[in-house]
Scaffold this active site. Sequence first.
Site, PDB file in Angstrom:
ATOM      1  N   HIS A   1       0.829  -1.210   0.000  1.00 43.53           N
ATOM      2  CA  HIS A   1       0.000   0.000   0.000  1.00 43.53           C
ATOM      3  C   HIS A   1       0.859   1.254   0.000  1.00 43.53           C
ATOM      4  O   HIS A   1       0.700   2.139  -0.847  1.00 43.53           O
ATOM      5  CB  HIS A   1      -0.898  -0.031   1.254  1.00 43.53           C
ATOM      6  CG  HIS A   1      -1.751   1.189   1.423  1.00 43.53           C
ATOM      7  ND1 HIS A   1      -3.085   1.204   1.099  1.00 43.53           N
ATOM      8  CD2 HIS A   1      -1.468   2.438   1.888  1.00 43.53           C
ATOM      9  CE1 HIS A   1      -3.582   2.392   1.349  1.00 43.53           C
ATOM     10  NE2 HIS A   1      -2.624   3.173   1.831  1.00 43.53           N
ATOM     11  N   GLU A   2       1.771   1.333   0.959  1.00 40.41           N
ATOM     12  CA  GLU A   2       2.589   2.549   1.062  1.00 40.41           C
ATOM     13  C   GLU A   2       3.509   2.725  -0.148  1.00 40.41           C
ATOM     14  O   GLU A   2       3.793   3.836  -0.573  1.00 40.41           O
ATOM     15  CB  GLU A   2       3.398   2.509   2.355  1.00 40.41           C
ATOM     16  CG  GLU A   2       2.548   2.442   3.617  1.00 40.41           C
ATOM     17  CD  GLU A   2       1.479   3.518   3.690  1.00 40.41           C
ATOM     18  OE1 GLU A   2       1.654   4.585   3.070  1.00 40.41           O
ATOM     19  OE2 GLU A   2       0.464   3.294   4.366  1.00 40.41           O
TER      20      GLU A   2
ATOM     21  N   HIS B   1      -6.519  10.587  12.329  1.00 45.62           N
ATOM     22  CA  HIS B   1      -6.749  10.923  10.927  1.00 45.62           C
ATOM     23  C   HIS B   1      -7.466  12.257  10.772  1.00 45.62           C
ATOM     24  O   HIS B   1      -7.100  13.073   9.934  1.00 45.62           O
ATOM     25  CB  HIS B   1      -7.610   9.843  10.257  1.00 45.62           C
ATOM     26  CG  HIS B   1      -6.858   8.682   9.728  1.00 45.62           C
ATOM     27  ND1 HIS B   1      -6.320   7.720  10.531  1.00 45.62           N
ATOM     28  CD2 HIS B   1      -6.539   8.316   8.462  1.00 45.62           C
ATOM     29  CE1 HIS B   1      -5.722   6.808   9.782  1.00 45.62           C
ATOM     30  NE2 HIS B   1      -5.836   7.153   8.522  1.00 45.62           N
TER      31      HIS B   1
ATOM     32  N   GLY C   1      -4.509  14.883  11.555  1.00 50.12           N
ATOM     33  CA  GLY C   1      -4.009  14.615  10.216  1.00 50.12           C
ATOM     34  C   GLY C   1      -4.786  15.431   9.203  1.00 50.12           C
ATOM     35  O   GLY C   1      -5.416  16.417   9.539  1.00 50.12           O
ATOM     36  N   GLY C   2      -4.792  14.999   7.975  1.00 50.98           N
ATOM     37  CA  GLY C   2      -5.433  15.785   6.922  1.00 50.98           C
ATOM     38  C   GLY C   2      -6.763  15.241   6.473  1.00 50.98           C
ATOM     39  O   GLY C   2      -7.257  15.615   5.413  1.00 50.98           O
ATOM     40  N   TYR C   3      -7.373  14.339   7.250  1.00 47.91           N
ATOM     41  CA  TYR C   3      -8.574  13.652   6.766  1.00 47.91           C
ATOM     42  C   TYR C   3      -9.882  14.193   7.321  1.00 47.91           C
ATOM     43  O   TYR C   3     -10.910  13.530   7.233  1.00 47.91           O
ATOM     44  CB  TYR C   3      -8.462  12.152   7.081  1.00 47.91           C
ATOM     45  CG  TYR C   3      -7.555  11.433   6.127  1.00 47.91           C
ATOM     46  CD1 TYR C   3      -8.053  10.840   4.975  1.00 47.91           C
ATOM     47  CD2 TYR C   3      -6.186  11.367   6.352  1.00 47.91           C
ATOM     48  CE1 TYR C   3      -7.218  10.199   4.084  1.00 47.91           C
ATOM     49  CE2 TYR C   3      -5.342  10.726   5.468  1.00 47.91           C
ATOM     50  CZ  TYR C   3      -5.861  10.141   4.334  1.00 47.91           C
ATOM     51  OH  TYR C   3      -5.033   9.513   3.450  1.00 47.91           O
TER      52      TYR C   3
END
Length: 790
Positions: free
Chosen positions: A573-574, A705, A709-711
Amino acid sequence: MRHETLVGVLLIANMLMATRLTLTKSLSRSPRSIKRTSRSIFYPKHFNKSLPCPLWSSSFSICIDSLHKSTSPSFTSSRRFSSSSSSMATSALNDVVEANPLLDQFVFPPFDAVEPKHVRPGIRALLEKLERDLEELEQNVEPSWPKLVEPLENIVDRLAVVWGMVNHLKSVKDSSELRSAIEDVQAEKVKFQLRLGQSKPLYNAFKAIQDSPDWKTLSDARKRIVENQIKEAVLNGVSLDDDKREQFNKIEQELERLSEKFGENVLDATKKFEKLITDKKEIDGLPATALGLAAQSAVSKGHENATAENGPWVITLDAPSYIAVMQHARNRSLREEVYRAYITRASSGELDNTQLIEQILKLRLEKAKLLSYNNYAEVSMATKMATVDKAEELLEKLRRASWEAAVQDIEDLKKFSKDQGALEADDLTHWDVTFWSERLRESKYDINEEELRPFFSLPNVMDGLFDLAKTLFGIEIEPADGLAPVWNKDVKFFRVKDSSGSPVAYFYFDPYSRPSEKRQGAWMDEVVARSRVLSPDGNSSRLPVAHMVCNQTPPVGSKPSLMTFREVETVFHEFGHALQHMLTKEDEGLVAGIRGIEWDAVELPSQFMENWCYHKDTLLGIAKHYETGETLPEDVYLKLVAARTYRAGTQSLRQIRFATVDLELHTKYVPGGSESIYDVDRRVSEKTQVIPPLAEDRFLCSFSHIFAGGYAAGYYSYKWAEVLSADAFSAFEDAGLDNNKAVIETGRKFRETILALGGGKAPLEVFVQFRGREPTPDALLRHNGLIAAA
């Protein structure tokens, strides 16, 4: 996580359509994201390493010259502090610059040389320099690329690289001294970002470009940059009256502070929990890998003679330890204790995040109102593919398709546990579900994840992943340890080359859990982006550099890191995030790689790569027993494929719960009203959890998140992008996964569109260019075994 986290890819958050991937997908399977932050956006992401050009060497200038003559990325004179056009105001400041690794000229960031003592003077000197550069730009700005965009990119990039270095170290090498230093300069950094984002001379210049007769002659990428800058400037408050702009800026400053504090509280609460066990009966069922890790934790806590066999053992809330207990501990009371500790992290005492959440939501709503939006979700969606209505529509469609399957999942567990004589069979609850799910998986598919670990050693997995990248995208990846300074001895550094043997990118890989200093989750983030403006020679482009951070089980004794299958998926995934950053062919730095890509599209390549974990040739290529070299038996592979849809309804609902509560809090919730944040979560859970959450469930207090974070109002992006990624992978299925020639051709097309175009084109256009049509959710539902229910 995409996205734990993209989280301000540029760290000039609003000014630049940035997708700070902090993509920390900490709440799905294993936390992963693009970090910004989430940034996830590959981040990658599990992705938390030193080589021949040490920055402290007296011959460093010679070394830099030799590297400049190669194709290594470098920071050009336009970004250095020694140029005559931007000399420091005083000799004292020059002394600070010369002595501070944050302000050095460097090819690769001096991660090993930066210490907390460098942060305050380094960031302040940097901001002073950038402030003068901005003033000069505003005074001389013209509505042209050389007089507007290129000098702006220099300013933006310099801050992104240096602050990104500091912020990254906080994530992977946390300390109270580093936290304090960052906290002291953070307000100054945000003040500059706001100053930059609200620059009316720059805003007017971008508007003039858009209104000029030459607008139609601009490339798609340049049009996107101009449109994004105008949109982000408005979202950044450029059009507000002075008094409202001052209020807006105070909100932004406070939101930054609160988000930092939120994340610190989660990390500290996670580290705070330790359970010392001396009686092996209490941890009956834990596999050898988990016992070794628990003993290793005990040694780090001062129990020098701890061993996997005889203990003592220390259980923590770090992911490898927590998951092992929930999956394998036969001691139900231990599972309950660890589960309750996990869902109540950062919800009491001095680390309680409840009031921080209230303040964050209140300020986000105030910000939205200042910008004339109804709620913060509308602000968030202004820079995404989706709208609030479209996101809610998708989540509800997937929820309906998942519900009956999830109900059946629980019924199957009840029946199975009862057949096994479990006393709790008639009262299955949260700390039983994971344990009995694992037992049923073993029974149904004859798969024991722990028994599979020896087949997934980290070296073999990475070799297989790199072989796949070579097949699909025509690239070679080779170790380059020693070329770049790293922050920990376990960090590895790699060079990416094209088919001609020329380097096209570099990346760091930090794989192992370090609970004392490294935050949880998995993420990818950029170190530097591809850029024509910042080219070392003025002709080619500066090459991109990424880092991937994971939190998997470290090597124990002489054994390599042996991975669960889920950890294998996480690395894939990463790496997908990293590929989009590294294989971009976009030379406009403000939309290269993961920059400028709408947040809800940024998880496409990461989730796309996960599909290859179920591809026979790929999986059998990496699944080699670390001692005997034996390949994973084919019948086991077939069971893994069959198990792919195991409890898919439950897993889907879990993500839908997170995404829905995120949207609810940012659309309908009224801070300080009659309904609490936990009331909202319980209301959402009635439709998204077959077993209702405990009354004391406080998972929101560690939902990094959306609060660190940016979510925020963007967690739905994981499902939105899953639709895109599943449909993209279906192109390979349509071509024939057993047809090597067709796979290679489709892979090259994927590279030339999804991976190469970056943010230079709208993501829907890019998808249609690859797939030949717009996306549908059919492939996702089919992959999850839910198509019939739909």
